[in-house]
Design a protein around this motif. Sequence first.
Motif, short mmCIF file in Angstrom:
data_model
loop_
_atom_site.label_atom_id
_atom_site.label_comp_id
_atom_site.label_asym_id
_atom_site.label_seq_id
_atom_site.Cartn_x
_atom_site.Cartn_y
_atom_site.Cartn_z
N LEU A 120 20.43 0.29 38.16
CA LEU A 120 20.74 -1.14 38.14
C LEU A 120 19.82 -1.89 37.19
O LEU A 120 20.19 -2.89 36.59
N ALA A 154 31.40 2.14 42.87
CA ALA A 154 32.76 2.23 43.40
C ALA A 154 33.61 3.21 42.61
O ALA A 154 34.83 3.13 42.62
N ILE A 240 26.29 4.53 39.82
CA ILE A 240 27.03 3.58 38.96
C ILE A 240 27.28 4.14 37.56
O ILE A 240 27.36 3.41 36.59
N HIS A 242 26.74 6.96 34.21
CA HIS A 242 25.73 7.73 33.47
C HIS A 242 25.55 7.24 32.04
O HIS A 242 26.40 6.53 31.51
N TYR A 286 36.74 11.19 29.68
CA TYR A 286 37.21 12.18 30.65
C TYR A 286 36.08 12.65 31.58
O TYR A 286 36.26 12.70 32.79
N GLN A 288 34.76 15.35 32.71
CA GLN A 288 35.02 16.34 33.75
C GLN A 288 34.39 17.67 33.37
O GLN A 288 34.23 17.97 32.18
#
Length: 313
Positions: A120, A154, A240, A242, A286, A288
């Motif tokens: 943050l 979130a 939150i 990267h 992406y 992933q």
Amino acid sequence: MARHETCVIIGSGPAGYTAAIYAARANMNPVLYTGKEPGGQLMITNDVENYPGYPKGIMGPEMMEDFKQQAIRFNTEVNIGVMIEKVDFTGPVHKLWTDAGEEIHADSVIIATGASARWLGIESEEKFMNKGVSACAVCDGFFYRGKDVCIVGAGDSACEEATYLSKLCPMVHMFVRRDEMRASKIMQERVLNNEKIKIYWNTEVDEVLGDDEGVTGVRVYNNISSEKTEINLMGFFVAIGHIPNTQIFKDWLDMDETGYLITKANCTHTNIEGVFASGDAQDKDYRQAVTAAGTGCMAALDAERYLTSKGII
Ligand code: NDP
């Protein structure tokens, strides 16, 4: 004296190890430097349920051990815990330096340095770092068994970590800064249907509260009503997103404003000949494991074609 290598791979997540498997099988004798967090982000991930080939899911660390063993099987030299901290891409032979002061000369370099947790950036978060403040529920959740905690964020990470923490803690307070979540529907449903997770919409952190022992609570505010609320809790988790680990390349490689490396269309070539970028260090869309592995494969193939075109292999 500097050692000379055909192919140096920086990073040890799915991109780095996949690049190693392909490079090793193409006789490029890859030398891989894992960095300070061998295995990358998947080492702090719980169940990986979306990597094809594992119908029952697999634990992140177990999967990364499999990746590593597969790279070693084809004789990749894996340097565990060694960090590349400086590069000189003047070329045609590229220079790299490890944190142990070793100099390496490389005909090709594959970057797979991944990304690190975003914070943050408030003073109290920094003050209680590792004294209740954490960016990894799987690593640190155990310390807060039986205690109330909170999580900020979130996205899929925040939902996954909130679900994980709810198995250890009586109450997980989840702060979402908008009135909706970015996370995929299935992940959202898991937190929305979990009575041990309390969601605070339109809510941001004002201050992490604590004493000499560590975190004792948090003060949050509703960004519509401005109403402030203090909650007693012991663990403050942040999920939150990267930031790409590309700082050491900033004088050499093209990157966007966040630091994501820019590669040429449909390949892994950077703006410097013989330097290729793969994985989360160049992918903000992406992110992933499977896409990182895919671009790691592409980087090794691109490097092989480059080395062949130069008559090096
Ligand atoms: P994301 O970028 O997807 O989400 C970041 C979240 O943090 C967003 O909700 C964002 O809010 C919020 N946020 C950002 N900055 C702040 C701030 N200063 N204060 C409060 N909230 C903030 O990151 P993730 O790490 O969750 O996910 C990254 C990628 O990894 C995604 O593609 C995700 O799908 C994937 N992933 C997949 C998993 C799985 O399938 N098992 C598990 C974990 C991640 P806002 O929405 O308002 O911008």
